[in-house]
Design a protein around this motif. Structure first.
Motif, mmCIF file in Angstrom:
data_model
loop_
_atom_site.group_PDB
_atom_site.id
_atom_site.type_symbol
_atom_site.label_atom_id
_atom_site.label_comp_id
_atom_site.label_asym_id
_atom_site.label_seq_id
_atom_site.Cartn_x
_atom_site.Cartn_y
_atom_site.Cartn_z
ATOM 1 N N MET A 81 0.827 -1.203 0.000
ATOM 2 C CA MET A 81 0.000 0.000 0.000
ATOM 3 C C MET A 81 0.866 1.259 0.000
ATOM 4 S SD MET A 81 -2.913 1.443 -0.034
ATOM 5 C CE MET A 81 -3.593 3.071 0.298
ATOM 6 N N LYS A 82 1.917 1.268 0.823
ATOM 7 C CA LYS A 82 2.700 2.494 0.940
ATOM 8 C C LYS A 82 3.454 2.828 -0.340
ATOM 9 C CE LYS A 82 6.874 0.559 3.163
ATOM 10 N NZ LYS A 82 7.696 0.617 4.396
ATOM 11 N N LYS A 83 3.721 1.807 -1.171
ATOM 12 C CA LYS A 83 4.444 2.059 -2.411
ATOM 13 C C LYS A 83 3.541 2.560 -3.537
ATOM 14 C CE LYS A 83 8.427 -0.798 -1.374
ATOM 15 N NZ LYS A 83 9.340 -1.887 -1.783
ATOM 16 N N LYS A 84 2.290 2.797 -3.187
ATOM 17 C CA LYS A 84 1.385 3.461 -4.125
ATOM 18 C C LYS A 84 1.324 4.965 -3.851
ATOM 19 C CE LYS A 84 -1.596 -0.560 -4.857
ATOM 20 N NZ LYS A 84 -2.987 -1.099 -4.791
ATOM 21 N N ILE A 85 2.022 5.384 -2.781
ATOM 22 C CA ILE A 85 2.041 6.789 -2.382
ATOM 23 C C ILE A 85 3.449 7.334 -2.591
ATOM 24 C CG2 ILE A 85 1.701 8.391 -0.450
ATOM 25 C CD1 ILE A 85 -0.191 6.305 0.771
ATOM 26 N N PRO A 86 3.588 8.536 -3.149
ATOM 27 C CA PRO A 86 4.924 9.115 -3.359
ATOM 28 C C PRO A 86 5.708 9.207 -2.058
ATOM 29 C CG PRO A 86 3.274 10.367 -4.557
ATOM 30 C CD PRO A 86 2.526 9.393 -3.697
ATOM 31 N N LEU A 87 7.003 8.973 -2.143
ATOM 32 C CA LEU A 87 7.868 8.990 -0.965
ATOM 33 C C LEU A 87 7.820 10.344 -0.262
ATOM 34 C CD1 LEU A 87 9.934 7.528 0.789
ATOM 35 C CD2 LEU A 87 11.719 8.257 -0.812
ATOM 36 N N GLN A 88 7.730 11.425 -1.035
ATOM 37 C CA GLN A 88 7.671 12.755 -0.424
ATOM 38 C C GLN A 88 6.474 12.887 0.505
ATOM 39 O OE1 GLN A 88 7.322 16.014 -3.195
ATOM 40 N NE2 GLN A 88 7.625 17.580 -1.615
ATOM 41 N N VAL A 89 5.345 12.294 0.125
ATOM 42 C CA VAL A 89 4.141 12.338 0.957
ATOM 43 C C VAL A 89 4.368 11.539 2.236
ATOM 44 C CG1 VAL A 89 1.688 11.752 1.100
ATOM 45 C CG2 VAL A 89 2.647 12.610 -1.063
ATOM 46 N N LEU A 90 4.919 10.339 2.094
ATOM 47 C CA LEU A 90 5.165 9.490 3.257
ATOM 48 C C LEU A 90 6.144 10.136 4.229
ATOM 49 C CD1 LEU A 90 5.439 5.989 1.542
ATOM 50 C CD2 LEU A 90 3.476 6.953 2.745
ATOM 51 N N GLU A 91 7.164 10.777 3.704
ATOM 52 C CA GLU A 91 8.148 11.445 4.561
ATOM 53 C C GLU A 91 7.536 12.640 5.286
ATOM 54 O OE1 GLU A 91 12.303 10.456 2.157
ATOM 55 O OE2 GLU A 91 11.190 12.291 1.690
ATOM 56 N N THR A 92 6.576 13.302 4.647
ATOM 57 C CA THR A 92 5.925 14.462 5.266
ATOM 58 C C THR A 92 5.029 14.046 6.431
ATOM 59 O OG1 THR A 92 5.956 15.701 3.183
ATOM 60 C CG2 THR A 92 4.363 16.405 4.849
ATOM 61 N N ILE A 93 4.316 12.944 6.264
ATOM 62 C CA ILE A 93 3.381 12.524 7.318
ATOM 63 C C ILE A 93 4.033 11.604 8.350
ATOM 64 C CG2 ILE A 93 1.424 12.760 5.750
ATOM 65 C CD1 ILE A 93 1.314 9.697 5.586
ATOM 66 N N GLU A 94 5.257 11.143 8.084
ATOM 67 C CA GLU A 94 5.919 10.203 8.998
ATOM 68 C C GLU A 94 5.977 10.690 10.447
ATOM 69 O OE1 GLU A 94 10.013 7.534 9.327
ATOM 70 O OE2 GLU A 94 9.969 9.327 8.059
ATOM 71 N N PRO A 95 6.299 11.980 10.723
ATOM 72 C CA PRO A 95 6.346 12.437 12.121
ATOM 73 C C PRO A 95 4.999 12.361 12.838
ATOM 74 C CG PRO A 95 7.483 13.979 10.667
ATOM 75 C CD PRO A 95 6.724 13.038 9.790
ATOM 76 N N PHE A 96 3.910 12.213 12.079
ATOM 77 C CA PHE A 96 2.582 12.200 12.681
ATOM 78 C C PHE A 96 2.025 10.787 12.852
ATOM 79 C CE2 PHE A 96 3.198 16.203 10.523
ATOM 80 C CZ PHE A 96 2.712 17.135 11.421
ATOM 81 N N VAL A 97 2.686 9.800 12.254
ATOM 82 C CA VAL A 97 2.206 8.422 12.329
ATOM 83 C C VAL A 97 2.262 7.934 13.776
ATOM 84 C CG1 VAL A 97 2.625 6.043 11.608
ATOM 85 C CG2 VAL A 97 2.881 7.915 9.958
ATOM 86 N N ASN A 98 1.163 7.425 14.261
ATOM 87 C CA ASN A 98 1.046 6.936 15.646
ATOM 88 C C ASN A 98 1.314 8.012 16.685
ATOM 89 O OD1 ASN A 98 0.442 4.272 14.850
ATOM 90 N ND2 ASN A 98 2.604 3.810 14.612
ATOM 91 N N LYS A 99 1.177 9.260 16.298
ATOM 92 C CA LYS A 99 1.390 10.366 17.235
ATOM 93 C C LYS A 99 0.214 10.435 18.207
ATOM 94 C CE LYS A 99 2.618 15.319 17.176
ATOM 95 N NZ LYS A 99 4.024 15.141 17.593
ATOM 96 N N ASN A 100 0.503 10.489 19.490
ATOM 97 C CA ASN A 100 -0.530 10.562 20.514
ATOM 98 C C ASN A 100 -0.157 11.619 21.542
ATOM 99 O OD1 ASN A 100 -2.536 8.220 20.071
ATOM 100 N ND2 ASN A 100 -0.541 7.244 19.830
ATOM 101 N N GLY A 101 -1.154 12.207 22.152
ATOM 102 C CA GLY A 101 -0.930 13.223 23.161
ATOM 103 C C GLY A 101 -1.925 13.089 24.289
ATOM 104 N N LYS A 102 -1.873 14.000 25.221
ATOM 105 C CA LYS A 102 -2.764 13.955 26.382
ATOM 106 C C LYS A 102 -4.220 14.083 25.983
ATOM 107 C CE LYS A 102 -3.426 16.055 30.935
ATOM 108 N NZ LYS A 102 -2.960 17.101 31.887
ATOM 109 N N SER A 103 -4.489 14.840 24.921
ATOM 110 C CA SER A 103 -5.884 15.115 24.544
ATOM 111 C C SER A 103 -6.323 14.467 23.239
ATOM 112 C CB SER A 103 -6.088 16.630 24.437
ATOM 113 O OG SER A 103 -5.172 17.189 23.502
ATOM 114 N N PHE A 104 -5.411 13.786 22.537
ATOM 115 C CA PHE A 104 -5.775 13.196 21.250
ATOM 116 C C PHE A 104 -5.041 11.881 21.036
ATOM 117 C CE2 PHE A 104 -1.879 15.439 20.470
ATOM 118 C CZ PHE A 104 -1.190 14.641 19.562
#
Length: 233
Positions: free
Chosen positions: A1-24
């Motif tokens: 699935m991930k190889k259907k998405i441009p690498l630039q897109v994946l690199e941009t959203i990578e810091p947000f993958v599985n990101k969790n916080g106190k309120s979200f």
């Protein structure tokens, strides 16, 4: 699935993958790139990154709720990819604002009990926002919650019928998510269930939350279960 998405897109959203916080918390994005929801189970606030496009620059389609301090409506719009962190940060600030503001809808007694129980657990695991409990721990917690679900009904009266029903609903929801959610999410929800029980008074505290029973749950979570501690219902 991930190889259907441009690498630039994946690199941009990578810091947000599985990101969790106190309120979200991050949830399964399904067909989207990212999905976050408010941790308050009574809230319908969310932040979704739905699509991308390379049209006069790298753009992301974002849908978020609430869109501002002035309304609880959502906003769905294309943004520049480099603006994602700022837009997401603004959304988090709104959630934190709701958490801090005091209103007539708050229940300080429930909040106090929930905070007391939550602080009793020491989860040092740096990945507690992402990783689930072990299978043995899940089964131990499920046994404890099953006991609550089965026995709470006998304490229902005309005066507390709504509260008892809510305890059952929240207990069932927690059982259904023990293997799907992170350690911190589970403990947060368990603390809320315990708080609801505690508010009903000493009789229910003695039945479900005696120091011995709480200790078994807490120590079981800290791997004492593997040393032969029996589950006490």
């Amino acid at each position: 699935m991930k190889k259907k998405i441009p690498l630039q897109v994946l690199e941009t959203i990578e810091p947000f993958v599985n990101k969790n916080g106190k309120s979200f918390e991050a949830i399964n994005p399904n067909d989207f790139l990212l999905k976050f929801i408010d941790k308050d189970d009574k809230s319908d606030f969310y932040f979704n990154v739905e699509q991308y496009k390379m049209d006069q620059g790298f753009l992301l389609l974002v849908d978020l709720k609430p869109k501002s301090r002035q309304t609880t409506e959502n906003r769905r719009t294309w943004i520049k990819a480099e603006a994602l962190e700022a837009v997401f940060g603004s959304w988090i600030e709104l959630l934190e604002g709701y958490a801090k503001v005091k209103t007539v809808f708050d229940d300080p007694i429930l909040e106090a009990f929930a905070e007391e129980y939550y602080t009793e657990f020491e989860i040092i695991d740096e990945e507690a926002d992402v990783k689930p409990f072990s299978v043995k721990q899940i089964l131990m917690l499920d046994s404890h919650l099953e006991n609550i679900q089965k026995k709470i009904e006998k304490y229902k009266t005309e005066e507390n019928a709504v509260e008892i029903e809510q305890i059952k609903i929240d207990t069932i929801e927690l059982r259904n998510n023990l293997s799907k959610k992170s350690k911190k999410w589970v403990i947060k929800q368990l603390s809320k269930v315990w708080a609801q029980i505690a508010k009903q008074g000493p009789t229910l505290i003695k039945e479900f939350l005696s120091e011995t029973k709480k200790l078994v749950v807490k120590e079981g979570i800290k791997f004492i279960l593997e040393k032969g501690v029996e589950i006490i219902n």
